[in-house]
Design a protein around this motif. Structure first.
Motif, PDB file in Angstrom:
ATOM      1  N   GLN A   1       0.853  -1.192   0.000  1.00  0.00           N
ATOM      2  CA  GLN A   1       0.000   0.000   0.000  1.00  0.00           C
ATOM      3  C   GLN A   1       0.883   1.234   0.000  1.00  0.00           C
ATOM      4  N   GLY A   2       0.606   2.125  -0.928  1.00  0.00           N
ATOM      5  CA  GLY A   2       1.326   3.392  -0.969  1.00  0.00           C
ATOM      6  C   GLY A   2       2.830   3.255  -1.143  1.00  0.00           C
ATOM      7  N   GLY A   3       3.261   2.221  -1.828  1.00  0.00           N
ATOM      8  CA  GLY A   3       4.688   2.039  -2.053  1.00  0.00           C
ATOM      9  C   GLY A   3       5.416   1.314  -0.926  1.00  0.00           C
ATOM     10  N   PHE A   4       4.689   0.947   0.089  1.00  0.00           N
ATOM     11  CA  PHE A   4       5.278   0.221   1.209  1.00  0.00           C
ATOM     12  C   PHE A   4       4.611  -1.142   1.343  1.00  0.00           C
ATOM     13  N   MET A   5       5.274  -1.998   2.125  1.00  0.00           N
ATOM     14  CA  MET A   5       4.701  -3.302   2.422  1.00  0.00           C
ATOM     15  C   MET A   5       4.538  -3.454   3.920  1.00  0.00           C
ATOM     16  N   TYR A   6       3.456  -4.084   4.303  1.00  0.00           N
ATOM     17  CA  TYR A   6       3.136  -4.255   5.711  1.00  0.00           C
ATOM     18  C   TYR A   6       2.933  -5.735   5.988  1.00  0.00           C
ATOM     19  N   VAL A   7       3.605  -6.230   7.027  1.00  0.00           N
ATOM     20  CA  VAL A   7       3.438  -7.623   7.407  1.00  0.00           C
ATOM     21  C   VAL A   7       2.078  -7.787   8.065  1.00  0.00           C
TER      22      VAL A   7
END
Length: 122
Positions: free
Chosen positions: A103-109
Motif C-alpha cells: 500500500q502506498g509504495g510500502f509493504m506491511y506484514v
C-alpha cells in the motif's frame, strides 16, 4: 480466517536443495496487493527476509540469497514454494511464510505461518 501453513522436510543434507511449501487457506494468493514471502530465523539470530512472489506472479529476492533461492506458486492449490539450492549448515533455521500487503509504495506484514525448523546436516 486466513491461515498460512508451512510444510516440508525437517532435515536436508548439505549441497542438496531445500524445498518448502506454504499452503494458504481463507484467501487467494492471486488477490491484488498481497505478497507472499519467505522469512527465516537461524538459531540465536534475527529474522532474515528471503523473498516473495506477488499476486501477479512477480518475484523479488534478498540480494544475498538471489543466486540460490527461487519462489514459485501453484494457484490451483493456493500454495507457494521456496527452493533453496546448495544448502549448508548455515541455512539451518526456522522458516516462516508470511503475507505482506502492499500500500502506498510500502509493504506491511499482516500474517505469519507458525514456522518450520529445517536442519541442514549430514
Amino acid at each position: 480466517q486466513v491461515q498460512l501453513q508451512e510444510s516440508g522436510p525437517g532435515l536436508v543434507k548439505p549441497s542438496q536443495t531445500l524445498s518448502l511449501t506454504c499452503t494458504v487457506s481463507g484467501a487467494s494468493i492471486t488477490t491484488s496487493s498481497y505478497y507472499w514471502n519467505w522469512i527465516r530465523q537461524p538459531p540465536g539470530k534475527g529474522l532474515e527476509w528471503m523473498g516473495y512472489i506477488g499476486y501477479s506472479g512477480s518475484n523479488d529476492y534478498s540480494s544475498t540469497l538471489k543466486s540460490r533461492a527461487s519462489i514459485s506458486r501453484d494457484t490451483s492449490k493456493n500454495q507457494f514454494t521456496l527452493q533453496l539450492s546448495s544448502v549448508t549448515p548455515e541455512d539451518t533455521a526456522v522458516y516462516f511464510c508470511a503475507r505482506f500487503r502492499g500500500q502506498g509504495g510500502f509493504m506491511y506484514v499482516e500474517l505469519w505461518g507458525q514456522g518450520t525448523l529445517v536442519t541442514v546436516s549430514s
